[in-house]
Design a protein around this motif. Structure first.
Motif, PDB file in Angstrom:
ATOM      1  N   LYS A 140       0.857  -1.180   0.000  1.00  0.00           N
ATOM      2  CA  LYS A 140       0.000   0.000   0.000  1.00  0.00           C
ATOM      3  C   LYS A 140       0.893   1.229   0.000  1.00  0.00           C
ATOM      4  O   LYS A 140       1.720   1.395   0.902  1.00  0.00           O
ATOM      5  N   LYS A 187      -5.911  -1.371  -6.850  1.00  0.00           N
ATOM      6  CA  LYS A 187      -6.801  -0.212  -6.704  1.00  0.00           C
ATOM      7  C   LYS A 187      -5.990   1.076  -6.652  1.00  0.00           C
ATOM      8  O   LYS A 187      -4.962   1.149  -5.986  1.00  0.00           O
ATOM      9  N   GLU A 244      -2.270  -1.309  -3.631  1.00  0.00           N
ATOM     10  CA  GLU A 244      -3.233  -0.219  -3.427  1.00  0.00           C
ATOM     11  C   GLU A 244      -2.468   1.098  -3.386  1.00  0.00           C
ATOM     12  O   GLU A 244      -1.580   1.281  -2.553  1.00  0.00           O
ATOM     13  N   ARG A 283      -4.410  -5.170 -12.012  1.00  0.00           N
ATOM     14  CA  ARG A 283      -5.284  -5.453 -10.864  1.00  0.00           C
ATOM     15  C   ARG A 283      -4.864  -4.518  -9.728  1.00  0.00           C
ATOM     16  O   ARG A 283      -3.834  -3.856  -9.805  1.00  0.00           O
ATOM     17  N   GLY A 320     -11.727  -3.729 -16.101  1.00  0.00           N
ATOM     18  CA  GLY A 320     -11.622  -3.036 -14.828  1.00  0.00           C
ATOM     19  C   GLY A 320     -12.788  -2.084 -14.617  1.00  0.00           C
ATOM     20  O   GLY A 320     -13.763  -2.087 -15.380  1.00  0.00           O
ATOM     21  N   LYS A 321     -12.677  -1.233 -13.586  1.00  0.00           N
ATOM     22  CA  LYS A 321     -13.760  -0.308 -13.257  1.00  0.00           C
ATOM     23  C   LYS A 321     -13.172   1.067 -12.924  1.00  0.00           C
ATOM     24  O   LYS A 321     -12.096   1.157 -12.326  1.00  0.00           O
ATOM     25  N   ILE A 361      -6.718   5.047  -5.722  1.00  0.00           N
ATOM     26  CA  ILE A 361      -7.671   6.022  -5.175  1.00  0.00           C
ATOM     27  C   ILE A 361      -7.023   7.398  -5.241  1.00  0.00           C
ATOM     28  O   ILE A 361      -5.927   7.601  -4.706  1.00  0.00           O
ATOM     29  N   GLY A 382      -8.733  -4.228 -12.223  1.00  0.00           N
ATOM     30  CA  GLY A 382      -8.549  -3.341 -11.087  1.00  0.00           C
ATOM     31  C   GLY A 382      -9.546  -2.185 -11.081  1.00  0.00           C
ATOM     32  O   GLY A 382     -10.478  -2.139 -11.905  1.00  0.00           O
ATOM     33  N   GLU A 383      -9.346  -1.236 -10.165  1.00  0.00           N
ATOM     34  CA  GLU A 383     -10.272  -0.115 -10.014  1.00  0.00           C
ATOM     35  C   GLU A 383      -9.511   1.200  -9.902  1.00  0.00           C
ATOM     36  O   GLU A 383      -8.468   1.270  -9.244  1.00  0.00           O
ATOM     37  N   ILE A 384     -10.058   2.222 -10.522  1.00  0.00           N
ATOM     38  CA  ILE A 384      -9.577   3.593 -10.332  1.00  0.00           C
ATOM     39  C   ILE A 384     -10.742   4.395  -9.764  1.00  0.00           C
ATOM     40  O   ILE A 384     -11.837   4.416 -10.349  1.00  0.00           O
ATOM     41  N   ILE A 385     -10.508   5.033  -8.638  1.00  0.00           N
ATOM     42  CA  ILE A 385     -11.568   5.789  -7.962  1.00  0.00           C
ATOM     43  C   ILE A 385     -11.087   7.221  -7.783  1.00  0.00           C
ATOM     44  O   ILE A 385     -10.095   7.470  -7.097  1.00  0.00           O
TER      45      ILE A 385
END
Length: 235
Positions: free
Chosen positions: A142, A180, A161, A178, A215-216, A182, A198-201
């Motif tokens: 992380k 995340k 992360e 994969r 991914g999202k 943020i 994976g995710e991008i926020i």
């Protein structure tokens, strides 16, 4: 009459010796570590930026990462040393040191191989915005970056992360597999280009998406990929 021996003579001899206090040892050790870390970075620059030019291509990044891996072999360092290295780069007036591409690859390599599972870099006061932070961040890692970052943040993310307590620029999460990412505030163009998972926020606005395979992606808590208007891209 025999001369009386001074009972405090031994004490004075002992107390007059120069003693190395623990703080001195700590500072000396930190300087030695930073020197080794800088040496590894200089070796990278000799190979990758000797003409003061560094072209951002994925093959170039892969090669630079391989050189950086060798450069940090055998160095015992902490997350604090990584942060100190970032500020050492920011303070220097030597032009090769300021090329942010190799710097980002090298810092990412240090983070990926650090002993700590969670690393926090307080970079809010840096004058330059470093590119490529979080490259290949592996699972169970992380990385928290306080401050704004440059282009190509978190590219090739591989299960870790990455948290940016600020804004990112263009191509954030490009090619990520994969994990995340943020970002508390805004992102630039081509976000998620070529990502496969994976995710991008983003807590703020995203100026534009790239060609995304999987991914999202979320913008202000709303899913913007995939949705009715944005379909997966097939290269």
């Amino acid at each position: 009459m025999p001369k009386m021996k001074n009972p405090f003579e031994a004490f004075h001899q002992t107390s007059s010796r120069k003693r190395e206090i623990p703080l001195d040892k700590i500072l000396k050790s930190k300087e030695e570590t930073l020197s080794k870390v800088l040496k590894g970075y200089e070796d990278l620059l000799k190979n990758e930026a000797k003409d003061l030019v560094w072209l951002m291509q994925y093959s170039t990044v892969i090669k630079a990462y391989s050189i950086a891996e060798k450069g940090i072999e055998g160095i015992e360092y902490t997350a604090e040393d990584i942060e100190e290295f970032c500020y050492a780069l920011d303070r220097t007036d030597q032009i090769p040191y300021l090329i942010t591409g190799p710097a980002g690859v090298y810092i990412s390599t240090l983070c990926n191989y650090a002993k700590e599972e969670e690393i926090a870099l307080h970079l809010r006061d840096l004058n330059v915005k470093i590119n490529l932070l979080g490259y290949r961040l592996p699972p169970n890692k992380k990385l928290i970056v306080e401050g704004n970052v440059g282009d190509f943040t978190g590219i090739g993310l591989d299960g870790g992360e990455l948290i940016i307590e600020g804004s990112g620029k263009n191509y954030t999460g490009a090619g990520m597999k994969r994990g995340k990412i943020i970002v508390r505030h805004n992102l630039g163009f081509n976000t998620g280009h070529g990502m496969t998972g994976g995710e991008i926020i983003a807590g703020g606005r995203i100026k534009g998406l790239g060609k995304i395979v999987g991914g999202k992606i979320f913008e202000r808590e709303h899913p913007i990929f995939p949705n009715e208007g944005v379909k997966p891209f097939y290269f």
